[in-house]
Design a protein around this motif. Structure first.
Motif, short mmCIF file in Angstrom:
data_model
loop_
_atom_site.label_atom_id
_atom_site.label_comp_id
_atom_site.label_asym_id
_atom_site.label_seq_id
_atom_site.Cartn_x
_atom_site.Cartn_y
_atom_site.Cartn_z
N LEU A 250 0.82 -1.21 0.00
CA LEU A 250 0.00 0.00 0.00
C LEU A 250 0.86 1.26 0.00
O LEU A 250 1.98 1.27 0.52
N THR A 251 0.33 2.32 -0.56
CA THR A 251 1.01 3.61 -0.51
C THR A 251 1.03 4.13 0.93
O THR A 251 0.30 3.64 1.80
N ASP A 252 1.87 5.11 1.19
CA ASP A 252 1.94 5.68 2.54
C ASP A 252 0.59 6.21 2.98
O ASP A 252 0.19 6.06 4.14
N GLU A 253 -0.12 6.86 2.06
CA GLU A 253 -1.43 7.42 2.39
C GLU A 253 -2.42 6.31 2.74
O GLU A 253 -3.22 6.45 3.69
N ALA A 254 -2.38 5.21 2.00
CA ALA A 254 -3.29 4.10 2.27
C ALA A 254 -2.96 3.43 3.60
O ALA A 254 -3.87 3.04 4.35
N LEU A 255 -1.67 3.28 3.92
CA LEU A 255 -1.29 2.71 5.21
C LEU A 255 -1.78 3.58 6.36
O LEU A 255 -2.28 3.08 7.37
N GLU A 256 -1.61 4.88 6.21
CA GLU A 256 -2.09 5.80 7.23
C GLU A 256 -3.60 5.65 7.43
O GLU A 256 -4.11 5.68 8.55
N GLU A 257 -4.30 5.45 6.35
CA GLU A 257 -5.77 5.34 6.40
C GLU A 257 -6.21 4.06 7.11
O GLU A 257 -7.06 4.09 8.00
N ILE A 258 -5.64 2.92 6.74
CA ILE A 258 -6.12 1.67 7.32
C ILE A 258 -5.67 1.52 8.78
O ILE A 258 -6.36 0.88 9.58
#
Length: 351
Positions: A250-258
């Motif tokens: 996952l992208t950094d933004e997606a990791l932050e989200e989940i």
């Protein structure tokens, strides 16, 4: 300044070493106090990393610091000249350890339900309540195997080694189809049925080489990403697909989200995990253990040609110096009475 003969017990931090070194700093600013604390911690870490071979055995003045110690600076109010008994000091030092554990979120429990023959979970989805029942029979593993074994011992003691094994548990019915679908929706950032898997991972959500995993190679640094921010930034350009494993992550933004946004499906999954271990405090991996570059949750998108194998995700015997090691020290995983590192893999494909 305060001396007790035994390590202090802290109910809020089971497995803590209970070793505290107190300092009294007079007439210095908070910034100066932080610099002083950092310098002292650095010296303590150097002592901890020293080995017996580094010391002249004939020199009685050379003492190796074998166990970690928590550094704490007293306030003027705390360091008043009032005399207290040993019982008070034990309570006081125990509170110091407990505050340290709380400050860094080292033992923050995830949701846990009450024990019953059948547990009912209420999940809020689109402002509608859905009941999801889980029988205790679902919490029984279908496979339980030992992967490897060996004699282990604490690195800083001369105690007799003991036999230890790594275990693998497989649960076939722990996640039903509804929860599987909702977890997959969280991972892909939308309705998972709207993306054709034949098109490969969505490039807006996934990046090739984005899944950083800890290498299980004795000839490499156990935690190569836990360098200073300057080193990390300068080395990023040199990271190749090969040494990153080449997997889609996952992208950094997606990791932050989940990891840090609220998701009903994730909360439900965490409550199921806590039900597996009702007699223990189950928590996510605290950031302070391995640093902010290691997230408590991640995901990958396996594609044709990818190769996977069992490996060590994290080892409490090899953790870098941090507030975590100040409290718990370094120890073999699964050591009695110590925090245990465990990995949970959830397969979200519909097959």
């Amino acid at each position: 300044l305060i001396s007790v003969k035994e390590s202090v017990a802290t109910p809020a931090a089971v497995g803590a070493l209970g070793r505290v070194l107190l300092f009294k700093a007079i007439d210095i600013s908070d910034e100066e106090s932080e610099d002083l604390e950092s310098g002292i911690c650095e010296q303590v870490d150097m002592l901890l990393l020293s080995t017996i071979e580094d010391v002249d055995e004939d020199d009685d003045d050379n003492i190796i610091l074998q166990d970690a110690v928590l550094i704490y600076f007293l306030t003027d109010e705390e360091s008043s000249g009032t005399s207290y008994d040993a019982e008070y000091y034990h309570r006081y030092l125990s509170s110091v350890v407990a505050r340290h554990v709380c400050e860094y979120g080292m033992a923050s429990p995830i949701i846990q339900t009450t024990k019953s023959e059948t547990t009912t979970k209420v999940v809020n989805t689109n402002k509608q309540q859905q009941e999801h029942k889980i029988d205790n029979a679902m919490l029984v593993p279908s496979i339980h195997v030992e992967l490897d074994g060996g004699h282990v011992s604490y690195p800083t003691t001369n105690t007799t080694s003991y036999w230890d094994t790594s275990s693998l548990l497989v649960f076939d019915k722990l996640v039903d189809q509804d929860l599987r679908k909702r977890l997959l929706d969280v991972v892909v950032g939308g309705d998972s049925e709207q993306w054709d898997v034949c098109d490969g991972p969505n490039p807006n959500r996934w990046v090739r080489g984005g899944l950083l995993d800890v290498p299980d190679d004795p000839d490499t640094d156990m935690y190569p990403l836990l360098e200073s921010e300057e080193d990390e930034e300068s080395d990023n350009a040199e990271i190749t697909e090969k040494n990153m494993g080449g997997g889609w992550g996952l992208t950094d933004e997606a990791l932050e989200e989940i990891c840090f946004e609220h998701h009903d499906a994730v909360k439900e999954m965490e409550s199921i995990l806590s039900d597996l271990f009702p007699d223990f405090v189950v928590s996510r991996l605290p950031e302070i253990v391995l640093g902010c570059s290691i997230t408590p949750m991640t995901a990958n998108a396996p594609t044709a040609g990818d190769v996977f194998d069992y490996h060590i995700d994290a080892d409490p015997n090899s953790t870098p110096s941090s507030p975590w090691t100040d409290v718990y020290g370094r120890y073999p995983n699964r050591a009695a009475g110590k925090p245990r590192f465990m990995s949970c893999l959830i397969y979200l494909n519909d097959e």
